[in-house]
Enzyme design. Sequence first.
Site, PDB file in Angstrom:
ATOM      1  N   TYR A   5     -17.201  57.099  13.692  1.00  9.78           N
ATOM      2  CA  TYR A   5     -16.347  56.355  14.837  1.00  9.78           C
ATOM      3  C   TYR A   5     -15.798  57.379  15.346  1.00  9.78           C
ATOM      4  O   TYR A   5     -15.497  58.495  14.976  1.00  9.78           O
ATOM      5  CB  TYR A   5     -15.191  55.648  13.860  1.00  9.78           C
ATOM      6  CG  TYR A   5     -14.024  54.988  14.817  1.00  9.78           C
ATOM      7  CD1 TYR A   5     -14.698  54.201  15.739  1.00  9.78           C
ATOM      8  CD2 TYR A   5     -12.619  55.500  14.665  1.00  9.78           C
ATOM      9  CE1 TYR A   5     -13.318  53.315  16.360  1.00  9.78           C
ATOM     10  CE2 TYR A   5     -11.629  55.061  15.517  1.00  9.78           C
ATOM     11  CZ  TYR A   5     -11.991  53.886  16.498  1.00  9.78           C
ATOM     12  OH  TYR A   5     -11.075  53.399  17.276  1.00  9.78           O
TER      13      TYR A   5
ATOM     14  N   ASP B 276     -16.478  66.003  15.761  1.00 13.04           N
ATOM     15  CA  ASP B 276     -15.552  64.935  15.884  1.00 13.04           C
ATOM     16  C   ASP B 276     -14.703  65.547  14.502  1.00 13.04           C
ATOM     17  O   ASP B 276     -15.019  65.013  13.524  1.00 13.04           O
ATOM     18  CB  ASP B 276     -15.875  63.503  16.147  1.00 13.04           C
ATOM     19  CG  ASP B 276     -14.702  62.674  16.008  1.00 13.04           C
ATOM     20  OD1 ASP B 276     -13.455  63.286  15.613  1.00 13.04           O
ATOM     21  OD2 ASP B 276     -14.801  61.704  16.247  1.00 13.04           O
TER      22      ASP B 276
ATOM     23  N   LYS C 101      -4.910  63.183  14.817  1.00 11.55           N
ATOM     24  CA  LYS C 101      -4.393  63.207  13.398  1.00 11.55           C
ATOM     25  C   LYS C 101      -3.477  64.262  12.974  1.00 11.55           C
ATOM     26  O   LYS C 101      -2.224  64.262  13.252  1.00 11.55           O
ATOM     27  CB  LYS C 101      -5.393  62.507  12.448  1.00 11.55           C
ATOM     28  CG  LYS C 101      -5.774  61.344  12.921  1.00 11.55           C
ATOM     29  CD  LYS C 101      -6.995  60.586  11.985  1.00 11.55           C
ATOM     30  CE  LYS C 101      -7.292  59.118  12.667  1.00 11.55           C
ATOM     31  NZ  LYS C 101      -8.650  58.778  12.706  1.00 11.55           N
TER      32      LYS C 101
HETATM   33  C1  LIG Z   1      -9.274  58.342  13.925  1.00 10.06           C
HETATM   34  C2  LIG Z   1     -10.295  58.652  14.594  1.00 10.06           C
HETATM   35  C3  LIG Z   1     -10.761  58.937  15.767  1.00 10.06           C
HETATM   36  C4  LIG Z   1      -9.676  58.214  16.946  1.00 10.06           C
HETATM   37  O1  LIG Z   1      -8.419  58.642  17.072  1.00 10.06           O
HETATM   38  P1  LIG Z   1      -7.096  57.765  17.741  1.00 10.06           P
HETATM   39  O2  LIG Z   1      -6.112  58.751  17.719  1.00 10.06           O
HETATM   40  O3  LIG Z   1      -7.076  56.718  16.599  1.00 10.06           O
HETATM   41  O4  LIG Z   1      -7.611  57.459  18.989  1.00 10.06           O
HETATM   42  C5  LIG Z   1     -11.732  59.574  16.380  1.00 10.06           C
HETATM   43  N1  LIG Z   1     -12.549  59.998  15.571  1.00 10.06           N
HETATM   44  C6  LIG Z   1     -12.442  60.181  14.235  1.00 10.06           C
HETATM   45  C7  LIG Z   1     -13.353  60.793  13.426  1.00 10.06           C
HETATM   46  C8  LIG Z   1     -11.150  59.467  13.746  1.00 10.06           C
HETATM   47  O5  LIG Z   1     -11.174  59.261  12.449  1.00 10.06           O
END
Ligand SMILES: *Cc1c(COP(=O)(O)O)cnc(C)c1O
Length: 427
Positions: A144, A239, A267
Amino acid sequence: MNRVKSDQLFAEALKYIPGGVNSPVRAFRAVGGNPFFVNRASGSKVWDVDGNELIDYVLTWGPAILGHAHPKIIAAVKAAAELGTSFGIPNPHEVTMAKLICELVPSVQKVRMTSSGTEACMSAIRLARGFTKRDKIIKFDGCYHGHVDSLLVRAGSGALTFGHPDSAGIPAAFTSHTIVAPYNDAEAVKAIFAANKNQIAGIIVEPVPGNAGLYLPKPGYLEFLREITAAHGALLIFDEVMTGFRLARGGAQERFGIRPDLSTFGKVIGGGLPVGAFGGRAEIMDCLAPLGPVYQAGTLSGNPVAMAAGLANLQELLDGDAYKKLEERGAQLAAGMRDAAKSAGLPIQFNQCGSMFCGYFTTQPVHNVADAMHSDRERFKQFFHGMLDAGVYLAPSQFESGFLSTAHTPADIEKTVGAAAKVLRTL
Ligand SMILES: *Cc1c(COP(=O)(O)O)cnc(C)c1O
């Protein structure tokens, strides 16, 4: 457990908010029942509006690595807010933050802040395409990268939970340059490069995927992704929105010794405020406006209050033995949960990497999303509710990673494992 006030709030929320929630994975659809409402959190605990105390392993989906409401973060937010909540003019915290990220993450020479992980991933993809002058992106099944149109293909938890992997409202043309590969399968990636010569702008990957539960890269797999992208003039984008500053000071890339071209963060970097970032090689980052042709912007990017919270979070992580503690707590939880399942006679694959974890009820090892789908999700539902009733909040879906914080004590973990042993015996 009495959840009368939560249920009343949820009934009211349903009238005014689609599904009663502002992000779909909060809605308990995967496990059944109503979400509870929280109005206070501290350390490893949250308290719901009915006064129930829960040990929290969701930790606002990752950011609260020091536990909730850490005094240093609260103080930093208060101090920054007193001076103004947003300027839209450069502020000193932005420089401190950028310098700190570049010091902590060796692959990052320049960095730009955003307000979410989604924005960071969207911008990194645009930049990779602008820099390479190529269109195609490889992503992995179950990974994701936020709800970016072109990346919302086989995108893990939310989509898996709701059974329609692609969202409505995204024209097919928007995802036609996105190629999906199974994670941990080198041959599949080789075949994609062979079939798309000089067309792949880059690979975006969660180095340790945490959005379909949690599974680890097989030995040599991340090295392989590094080599094949370099060999084809494509960029490797890590990511690290979830893993950054969590799996090590320098994230998964430090833990596994890989230097990606670009990285995205979120995060933990915001200490619980809305923050994201993306960075990498200076040569690539300098393609961004105002220096280069790739446009990217944000009214609240580098917001002083968010920067202050993030800086306080990172600073606290660097002082002292935070990462050692997170490793120890992760190992304690994994060992305890495996023992609990064994004594209950239930098969479990308890995957763990530092302070991230996921238990799948299956006999077979889980290395990617196809393996994860073998897990017994009915059993997970019962386990989730059993744990909740015992005062332990796990993510309300099989396909989420759990998180530990430095505030989780060995006693919290013992209590959790003890509750698990009891619940598992009833399944
Ligand atoms: C949470 C997450 C996102 C998206 O971040 P948001 O702040 O919710 O937009 C993207 N990549 C990874 C791996 C994530 O866990």
